[in-house]
Design a protein around this motif. Structure first.
Motif, PDB file in Angstrom:
ATOM      1  N   VAL A 231     -11.346  -1.123  -5.000  1.00 60.34           N
ATOM      2  CA  VAL A 231     -11.211  -2.014  -6.155  1.00 60.34           C
ATOM      3  C   VAL A 231     -10.024  -2.946  -5.917  1.00 60.34           C
ATOM      4  CG1 VAL A 231     -10.804  -2.126  -8.653  1.00 60.34           C
ATOM      5  CG2 VAL A 231     -12.182  -0.270  -7.697  1.00 60.34           C
ATOM      6  N   LEU A 232     -10.191  -4.206  -6.323  1.00 57.46           N
ATOM      7  CA  LEU A 232      -9.090  -5.174  -6.234  1.00 57.46           C
ATOM      8  C   LEU A 232      -8.153  -5.028  -7.427  1.00 57.46           C
ATOM      9  CD1 LEU A 232     -11.113  -8.377  -5.246  1.00 57.46           C
ATOM     10  CD2 LEU A 232      -9.611  -7.078  -3.735  1.00 57.46           C
ATOM     11  N   PHE A 233      -6.845  -5.008  -7.157  1.00 57.61           N
ATOM     12  CA  PHE A 233      -5.812  -4.989  -8.187  1.00 57.61           C
ATOM     13  C   PHE A 233      -4.868  -6.158  -7.913  1.00 57.61           C
ATOM     14  CE2 PHE A 233      -7.533  -0.783  -8.185  1.00 57.61           C
ATOM     15  CZ  PHE A 233      -7.432  -0.338  -9.499  1.00 57.61           C
ATOM     16  N   PRO A 234      -5.261  -7.373  -8.286  1.00 53.76           N
ATOM     17  CA  PRO A 234      -4.507  -8.568  -7.881  1.00 53.76           C
ATOM     18  C   PRO A 234      -3.064  -8.612  -8.369  1.00 53.76           C
ATOM     19  CG  PRO A 234      -6.281  -9.115  -9.434  1.00 53.76           C
ATOM     20  CD  PRO A 234      -6.495  -7.717  -9.016  1.00 53.76           C
ATOM     21  N   LYS A 235      -2.731  -7.918  -9.478  1.00 52.71           N
ATOM     22  CA  LYS A 235      -1.352  -7.936  -9.970  1.00 52.71           C
ATOM     23  C   LYS A 235      -0.446  -7.018  -9.136  1.00 52.71           C
ATOM     24  CE  LYS A 235      -2.387 -10.795 -13.241  1.00 52.71           C
ATOM     25  NZ  LYS A 235      -2.638 -10.390 -14.607  1.00 52.71           N
ATOM     26  N   VAL A 236      -1.080  -6.116  -8.360  1.00 49.90           N
ATOM     27  CA  VAL A 236      -0.326  -5.248  -7.451  1.00 49.90           C
ATOM     28  C   VAL A 236      -0.431  -5.763  -6.026  1.00 49.90           C
ATOM     29  CG1 VAL A 236      -0.053  -2.892  -6.567  1.00 49.90           C
ATOM     30  CG2 VAL A 236      -0.758  -3.261  -8.946  1.00 49.90           C
ATOM     31  N   GLU A 237      -1.630  -6.225  -5.668  1.00 47.14           N
ATOM     32  CA  GLU A 237      -1.915  -6.720  -4.326  1.00 47.14           C
ATOM     33  C   GLU A 237      -2.475  -8.137  -4.439  1.00 47.14           C
ATOM     34  OE1 GLU A 237      -1.853  -7.776  -1.326  1.00 47.14           O
ATOM     35  OE2 GLU A 237      -1.921  -5.740  -0.503  1.00 47.14           O
ATOM     36  N   PRO A 238      -1.594  -9.152  -4.446  1.00 44.55           N
ATOM     37  CA  PRO A 238      -2.041 -10.537  -4.658  1.00 44.55           C
ATOM     38  C   PRO A 238      -2.874 -11.110  -3.521  1.00 44.55           C
ATOM     39  CG  PRO A 238       0.319 -10.458  -4.206  1.00 44.55           C
ATOM     40  CD  PRO A 238      -0.125  -9.041  -4.374  1.00 44.55           C
ATOM     41  N   ASP A 239      -2.898 -10.440  -2.363  1.00 42.72           N
ATOM     42  CA  ASP A 239      -3.656 -10.949  -1.225  1.00 42.72           C
ATOM     43  C   ASP A 239      -5.146 -10.652  -1.307  1.00 42.72           C
ATOM     44  OD1 ASP A 239      -1.345 -11.966  -0.128  1.00 42.72           O
ATOM     45  OD2 ASP A 239      -0.952 -10.189   1.091  1.00 42.72           O
ATOM     46  N   LYS A 240      -5.602 -10.183  -2.467  1.00 42.88           N
ATOM     47  CA  LYS A 240      -7.032  -9.911  -2.703  1.00 42.88           C
ATOM     48  C   LYS A 240      -7.617  -8.936  -1.671  1.00 42.88           C
ATOM     49  CE  LYS A 240      -7.992 -14.199  -5.176  1.00 42.88           C
ATOM     50  NZ  LYS A 240      -8.816 -15.417  -5.283  1.00 42.88           N
ATOM     51  N   VAL A 241      -6.893  -7.839  -1.497  1.00 47.94           N
ATOM     52  CA  VAL A 241      -7.335  -6.755  -0.627  1.00 47.94           C
ATOM     53  C   VAL A 241      -7.566  -5.533  -1.503  1.00 47.94           C
ATOM     54  CG1 VAL A 241      -6.712  -5.267   1.315  1.00 47.94           C
ATOM     55  CG2 VAL A 241      -5.993  -7.659   1.304  1.00 47.94           C
ATOM     56  N   PRO A 242      -8.704  -4.840  -1.370  1.00 47.60           N
ATOM     57  CA  PRO A 242      -8.939  -3.662  -2.214  1.00 47.60           C
ATOM     58  C   PRO A 242      -7.930  -2.557  -1.938  1.00 47.60           C
ATOM     59  CG  PRO A 242     -10.630  -3.841  -0.516  1.00 47.60           C
ATOM     60  CD  PRO A 242      -9.843  -5.105  -0.462  1.00 47.60           C
ATOM     61  N   ALA A 243      -7.744  -1.687  -2.909  1.00 44.28           N
ATOM     62  CA  ALA A 243      -6.716  -0.652  -2.828  1.00 44.28           C
ATOM     63  C   ALA A 243      -6.795   0.152  -1.542  1.00 44.28           C
ATOM     64  CB  ALA A 243      -6.834   0.278  -4.037  1.00 44.28           C
ATOM     65  N   THR A 244      -7.987   0.477  -1.092  1.00 47.62           N
ATOM     66  CA  THR A 244      -8.166   1.283   0.120  1.00 47.62           C
ATOM     67  C   THR A 244      -7.544   0.631   1.343  1.00 47.62           C
ATOM     68  OG1 THR A 244     -10.188   2.291  -0.715  1.00 47.62           O
ATOM     69  CG2 THR A 244      -9.930   2.259   1.666  1.00 47.62           C
ATOM     70  N   LEU A 245      -7.475  -0.702   1.350  1.00 51.77           N
ATOM     71  CA  LEU A 245      -6.982  -1.427   2.523  1.00 51.77           C
ATOM     72  C   LEU A 245      -5.610  -2.047   2.305  1.00 51.77           C
ATOM     73  CD1 LEU A 245     -10.285  -3.340   3.463  1.00 51.77           C
ATOM     74  CD2 LEU A 245      -9.640  -0.975   3.965  1.00 51.77           C
ATOM     75  N   SER A 246      -4.982  -1.713   1.173  1.00 53.56           N
ATOM     76  CA  SER A 246      -3.737  -2.367   0.783  1.00 53.56           C
ATOM     77  C   SER A 246      -2.512  -1.514   1.050  1.00 53.56           C
ATOM     78  CB  SER A 246      -3.784  -2.723  -0.712  1.00 53.56           C
ATOM     79  OG  SER A 246      -2.512  -3.124  -1.161  1.00 53.56           O
ATOM     80  N   ASN A 247      -1.616  -2.014   1.888  1.00 54.15           N
ATOM     81  CA  ASN A 247      -0.340  -1.344   2.116  1.00 54.15           C
ATOM     82  C   ASN A 247       0.494  -1.325   0.849  1.00 54.15           C
ATOM     83  OD1 ASN A 247       2.749  -1.554   3.009  1.00 54.15           O
ATOM     84  ND2 ASN A 247       1.630  -0.438   4.593  1.00 54.15           N
ATOM     85  N   LYS A 248       0.409  -2.380   0.047  1.00 51.85           N
ATOM     86  CA  LYS A 248       1.173  -2.438  -1.205  1.00 51.85           C
ATOM     87  C   LYS A 248       0.722  -1.358  -2.179  1.00 51.85           C
ATOM     88  CE  LYS A 248       2.342  -7.394  -1.208  1.00 51.85           C
ATOM     89  NZ  LYS A 248       1.693  -7.801   0.064  1.00 51.85           N
ATOM     90  N   VAL A 249      -0.567  -1.023  -2.157  1.00 50.54           N
ATOM     91  CA  VAL A 249      -1.088  -0.005  -3.073  1.00 50.54           C
ATOM     92  C   VAL A 249      -0.872   1.396  -2.521  1.00 50.54           C
ATOM     93  CG1 VAL A 249      -3.155   0.922  -4.196  1.00 50.54           C
ATOM     94  CG2 VAL A 249      -2.780  -1.552  -4.120  1.00 50.54           C
ATOM     95  N   LEU A 250      -1.334   1.659  -1.294  1.00 51.32           N
ATOM     96  CA  LEU A 250      -1.287   3.024  -0.761  1.00 51.32           C
ATOM     97  C   LEU A 250       0.114   3.457  -0.351  1.00 51.32           C
ATOM     98  CD1 LEU A 250      -4.573   3.349   1.361  1.00 51.32           C
ATOM     99  CD2 LEU A 250      -4.197   3.726  -1.086  1.00 51.32           C
ATOM    100  N   THR A 251       0.838   2.569   0.309  1.00 53.48           N
ATOM    101  CA  THR A 251       2.194   2.929   0.751  1.00 53.48           C
ATOM    102  C   THR A 251       3.247   2.512  -0.276  1.00 53.48           C
ATOM    103  OG1 THR A 251       1.599   2.861   3.098  1.00 53.48           O
ATOM    104  CG2 THR A 251       3.928   2.622   2.559  1.00 53.48           C
TER     105      THR A 251
END
Length: 520
Positions: free
Chosen positions: A228-248
């Motif tokens: 799922v995309l969380f643009p306010k956490v990961e502005p680069d439009k990367v889904p949570a599974t692929l986002s360093n900002k989200v997972l790490t």
């Protein structure tokens, strides 16, 4: 403890893969995955499940081959959520959906459920349950979570989910809280597309993240990511599974999670169509994922393994990064003693009675303004059959439709309808409804199957004595505000059919409390 640094790279990469396969039996497909690809963990779906002895033989064969080829026992997982997402159905206790457990409001019920499910899974050789769903279902149009959630209150979701985790852990099964950071406020199914959650971090902390935060504080060992995309956490439009900002950045650093990060299946369309499963597997590891789930295709699994190895060899992923994940995987395998099956001790008769008690207590009468319950006189019974509606579900094998089961005890007229009945069928049904004392209609996600709504509207013109039973979506009532009697069953299963009929006949009292707020 195995010295991770001394393991060959192929084995280390294999430890980071959890693969699915199509057979009920250990076969050449499995042999190739273990021998050639060194894959070290597996996920089972309904198509893999035979009878109890067949499942035990399958898991034993997998572990035997893993020991021979790799020397490390494997995680063998499944999604035993309860309700509509229940992979193992033979030789175990089948439980109601999470939302039904919330509606039943029975003290410590999910802790007891977790112990029963854990004991039964371990006796079959399954050591990881990809549950509980910790998503807060606050979107009535959510097509994939719905009754898989405990409801729309984050505190209640936290409490019930954590109790399930504790019960599973007590019986030696790794619980996996999902889908981080939260799939509850989406209007798309990530099996089919790429959903977006636009909330800012303050709102996420108050609702979506709260169950995961509390689960981490209570010692959760594994969390599954959402596509799922969380643009306010990961502005680069990367889904949570692929986002360093989200997972790490968020999960590991800010929330302090030190356990296993498991991805949702990398073959789901939210990943495969937008990023490519093999490229996404590499991105997920870079983002911080430890265990990459690839549920179906051997060719995709092989491509992912190849891509990860190439990324290590070309320096895109350091071998130290691989070692970090493999160390965590081996630690959790040791913690849960996965190299042995555990015997079942609890009584299957008592377990079944508990499951039936929860189901009975969950049935919720939202309104009965005309006092149509209990049933009296001539009854017309109408319903669809149960069908799989999301990518999370297996083919549904309900023996009989709700209308057939109800009619077998009421002896009136029954109509089994398609999801969207045509005008001619509606007209034929109307002829039998005008003189009926009660018309019981089992609706099944009527809000997106508009001819079910049309059927109810047409019947109400000739007879107001309608009892609607929602066999799935608790929010369907919003399409039927004028109907006097409405019942929520939270799922379309043998268990819920039996409980609902008891309520309709007045054999038991409906005690369910709605786990979601419905604004009429």
């Amino acid at each position: 403890m195995v010295d991770v640094k001394k393991l060959p790279l192929d084995i280390k990469i294999g430890q980071m893969i959890m693969a699915g396969f199509p057979s009920k039996y250990y076969d050449g497909n499995m042999e190739e995955l273990i021998e050639a690809e060194k894959i070290g963990n597996f996920i089972l779906f309904a198509d893999n499940m035979g009878n109890k002895n067949e499942v035990m033989e399958l898991t034993r064969s997998i572990q035997k081959k893993l020991e021979e080829c790799i020397g490390i026992s494997g995680i063998i997982s499944t999604d035993q959520e309860g309700g509509m997402v229940t992979r193992v159905r033979e030789g175990v206790t089948v439980f109601s959906s999470n939302m039904a457990f919330a509606a039943a409001n029975e003290y410590k019920s999910t802790f007891k459920e977790g112990k029963i499910v854990g004991e039964e899974l371990r006796s079959l050789g399954i050591n990881m349950n990809i549950a509980p769903v910790m998503d807060v279902n606050c979107n009535p149009k959510n097509p994939v979570i719905g009754c898989r959630s405990y409801g729309d209150d984050p505190e209640s979701v936290s409490k019930l989910g954590i109790e399930l985790i504790k019960g599973l852990k007590e019986k030696g099964v790794i619980a996996v809280a999902k889908h981080f950071p939260g799939h509850g406020d989406t209007s798309m199914d990530s099996h089919l597309s790429l959903p977006v959650v636009n909330h800012d971090i303050k709102r996420l902390q108050e609702v979506e993240l709260l169950p995961f935060k509390n689960a981490i504080a209570e010692g959760a060992d594994a969390i599954m990511s959402a596509h799922v995309l969380f643009p306010k956490v990961e502005p680069d439009k990367v889904p949570a599974t692929l986002s360093n900002k989200v997972l790490t950045g968020l999960l590991k650093n800010k929330m302090g999670f030190k356990g296993l990060i498991v991805t949702d299946c990398m073959e789901m369309k939210a990943i495969a169509d937008f990023y490519g499963s093999d490229k996404a597997a590499v991105k997920a590891i870079i983002a911080g994922a430890d265990l990459i789930c690839i549920s179906h295709s051997k060719e995709v699994q092989k491509k992912c393994v190849k891509a990860i190895k190439a990324a290590v060899l070309n320096g895109q992923i350091s071998e130290e990064r691989i070692d970090q994940s493999v160390k965590k995987i081996l630690q959790i395998k040791g913690k849960y003693n996965i190299d042995c099956n555990l015997e079942r001790n609890s009584s299957s008769k008592d377990n079944k009675a508990f499951a039936e008690k929860i189901s009975s207590k969950s049935i919720t009468i939202l309104k009965d303004n005309r006092n149509l319950i209990p049933l009296k006189g001539k009854v017309v019974s109408i319903s669809t059959r149960a069908v799989a509606l999301t990518g999370a579900e297996d083919k549904i094998k309900t023996e009989n439709s709700f209308c057939h089961r109800l009619n077998s005890v009421c002896k009136g007229h029954e109509f089994e309808i398609p999801m969207n009945p045509g005008d001619d069928l509606i007209k034929g049904i109307l002829e039998k409804c005008s003189e009926a004392d009660r018309i019981v209609i089992g609706i099944y996600n009527a809000s997106v199957n508009k001819n079910q709504i049309k059927l109810v509207e047409e019947i109400s013109k000739v007879n107001p004595n309608i009892i609607l039973v929602s066999l799935r979506n608790p929010y369907d009532i919003l399409s039927f505000k004028e109907i006097s009697t409405y019942v929520n069953a939270y799922e379309y299963t043998e268990l819920s059919i039996k409980s609902t009929i008891k309520v309709l006949k007045g054999e038991i009292k409906a005690e369910g409390i709605s786990p979601v707020k419905i604004c009429m």
